[in-house]
Write a protein that holds these residues in place. Structure first.
Motif, PDB file in Angstrom:
ATOM      1  N   MET A   1      76.001  34.572  23.579  1.00  0.00           N
ATOM      2  CA  MET A   1      75.988  34.160  24.962  1.00  0.00           C
ATOM      3  C   MET A   1      74.937  33.077  25.116  1.00  0.00           C
ATOM      4  O   MET A   1      73.823  33.207  24.648  1.00  0.00           O
ATOM      5  CB  MET A   1      75.655  35.359  25.864  1.00  0.00           C
ATOM      6  CG  MET A   1      75.527  34.970  27.285  1.00  0.00           C
ATOM      7  SD  MET A   1      74.930  36.208  28.464  1.00  0.00           S
ATOM      8  CE  MET A   1      75.642  37.705  28.005  1.00  0.00           C
TER       9      MET A   1
ATOM     10  N   LEU B   1      68.687  36.916  33.349  1.00  0.00           N
ATOM     11  CA  LEU B   1      69.383  37.333  32.137  1.00  0.00           C
ATOM     12  C   LEU B   1      69.686  38.828  32.166  1.00  0.00           C
ATOM     13  O   LEU B   1      70.761  39.253  31.730  1.00  0.00           O
ATOM     14  CB  LEU B   1      68.553  36.982  30.901  1.00  0.00           C
ATOM     15  CG  LEU B   1      69.218  37.242  29.557  1.00  0.00           C
ATOM     16  CD1 LEU B   1      70.516  36.459  29.443  1.00  0.00           C
ATOM     17  CD2 LEU B   1      68.276  36.859  28.433  1.00  0.00           C
TER      18      LEU B   1
ATOM     19  N   ARG C   1      73.445  40.357  31.853  1.00  0.00           N
ATOM     20  CA  ARG C   1      73.769  41.339  30.805  1.00  0.00           C
ATOM     21  C   ARG C   1      74.270  42.648  31.401  1.00  0.00           C
ATOM     22  O   ARG C   1      75.193  43.263  30.861  1.00  0.00           O
ATOM     23  CB  ARG C   1      72.563  41.587  29.918  1.00  0.00           C
ATOM     24  CG  ARG C   1      72.307  40.475  28.952  1.00  0.00           C
ATOM     25  CD  ARG C   1      71.201  40.828  28.003  1.00  0.00           C
ATOM     26  NE  ARG C   1      71.025  39.774  27.011  1.00  0.00           N
ATOM     27  CZ  ARG C   1      70.066  39.771  26.121  1.00  0.00           C
ATOM     28  NH1 ARG C   1      69.175  40.749  26.092  1.00  0.00           N
ATOM     29  NH2 ARG C   1      69.976  38.785  25.247  1.00  0.00           N
TER      30      ARG C   1
ATOM     31  N   ALA D   1      77.813  42.115  32.529  1.00  0.00           N
ATOM     32  CA  ALA D   1      78.719  42.032  31.378  1.00  0.00           C
ATOM     33  C   ALA D   1      78.955  43.415  30.782  1.00  0.00           C
ATOM     34  O   ALA D   1      80.074  43.747  30.391  1.00  0.00           O
ATOM     35  CB  ALA D   1      78.140  41.087  30.330  1.00  0.00           C
ATOM     36  N   ALA D   2      77.914  44.239  30.731  1.00  0.00           N
ATOM     37  CA  ALA D   2      78.069  45.593  30.194  1.00  0.00           C
ATOM     38  C   ALA D   2      78.966  46.431  31.106  1.00  0.00           C
ATOM     39  O   ALA D   2      79.800  47.205  30.630  1.00  0.00           O
ATOM     40  CB  ALA D   2      76.706  46.253  30.037  1.00  0.00           C
TER      41      ALA D   2
END
Length: 69
Positions: free
Chosen positions: A1, A19, A23, A26-27
């Protein structure tokens, strides 16, 4: 990424916070199985219409058979 800052000059703490959010999103997206229905929109929720009490029947009751108001 890869993340690229296109405007501004964030501090290392601000960049780390951004960030962490990316993250986490995205998880969360990766745990949803593909093809699973997303959250329902409030506009399509049938309880939105039935949540209010309707007026008692009267001469114009036929006009309120579908949309209360």
């Amino acid at each position: 990424m890869t993340i690229k800052v296109v405007r501004g000059n964030p501090t290392p703490e601000e960049l780390a916070a951004a960030l962490a959010v990316v993250r986490a999103r995205a998880a969360a997206a990766s745990t949803t199985p593909p093809g699973a229905p997303g959250p329902r929109d409030a506009w399509s929720d049938p309880s939105r219409i039935a949540a209010r009490r309707t007026r008692p029947p009267g001469p114009a009751a036929w006009s309120r058979t579908y949309w209360p108001g």
